[in-house]
Design an enzyme around this catalytic site. Sequence first.
Site, short mmCIF file in Angstrom:
data_model
loop_
_atom_site.label_atom_id
_atom_site.label_comp_id
_atom_site.label_asym_id
_atom_site.label_seq_id
_atom_site.Cartn_x
_atom_site.Cartn_y
_atom_site.Cartn_z
N ASP A 93 1.00 -1.10 0.01
CA ASP A 93 -0.15 0.01 0.06
C ASP A 93 0.74 1.47 -0.17
O ASP A 93 2.03 1.02 0.30
CB ASP A 93 -0.86 -0.04 1.23
CG ASP A 93 -1.90 1.12 1.31
OD1 ASP A 93 -2.33 1.54 0.33
OD2 ASP A 93 -1.90 1.55 2.49
N ASP A 99 -0.21 5.17 0.97
CA ASP A 99 -0.46 6.11 1.99
C ASP A 99 -0.32 5.52 3.17
O ASP A 99 -1.02 4.76 3.64
CB ASP A 99 -1.64 6.93 1.70
CG ASP A 99 -1.78 7.81 0.53
OD1 ASP A 99 -0.85 7.78 -0.17
OD2 ASP A 99 -2.85 8.40 0.33
#
Length: 218
Positions: free
Chosen positions: A7, A9
């Site tokens: 991922d 952020d």
Amino acid sequence: MKLALFDLDHTLIPFDSGMAWTRFLVARGVLPADAETVYLGYCQQYVDGTLDIHELHRASVAPLASFGMAALRQWAAEFEAQMAPQVPEPMRALVRRHQDAGHLCAIVTATTRFIAEPFGRVFGVADVLATRSLVIGDTLDGGIDGDPCFGVHKLMHVNQWLATRGTRLEALEQSWFYSDSASDLPLLCAVSDPVAVAPDERLRARAIEAGWPILERS
């Protein structure tokens, strides 16, 4: 084949890439001075459940609809140069360890693709699975092209990407997914080695219950 998924952020980077992009454009006079406050308001509505990802995407992208793609590509290159020093070395090292081990690597993020791709280049990760903005002619429409790369759709995007390589997630020898958010549970539960990174409250509880590794930020 072994696969490592990341991922973006609050996982690979300790901040919101959309906010960083907004601040970058404000500093260049592309967006008005209050754009950061407006973006935060939309994000809060999204967290509160009063704004879905399609509406958040449209609100974020709409101010750029009057600019052509050439301008966006130029800004993206400048944004990449500005973001590179802000990427934590421990996360660069994490990605490098997987790459050095010969693992196939990809960033999988709900972030808009033209914001996420500069980070892919910073990390040296060529494959970036992200939410695609709808482009009409030479400008952004404001909508999402296909399904957003979010929640259960992240798993779908990964499977579609792997299908182009002639394989599927469950057929891999080993697979990792690093994430901070409980919204990524569909993909976390689908890999052989889920890893929670500075997780939110719900994901932390699930990771502790399931015995998943938890990486904290130093």
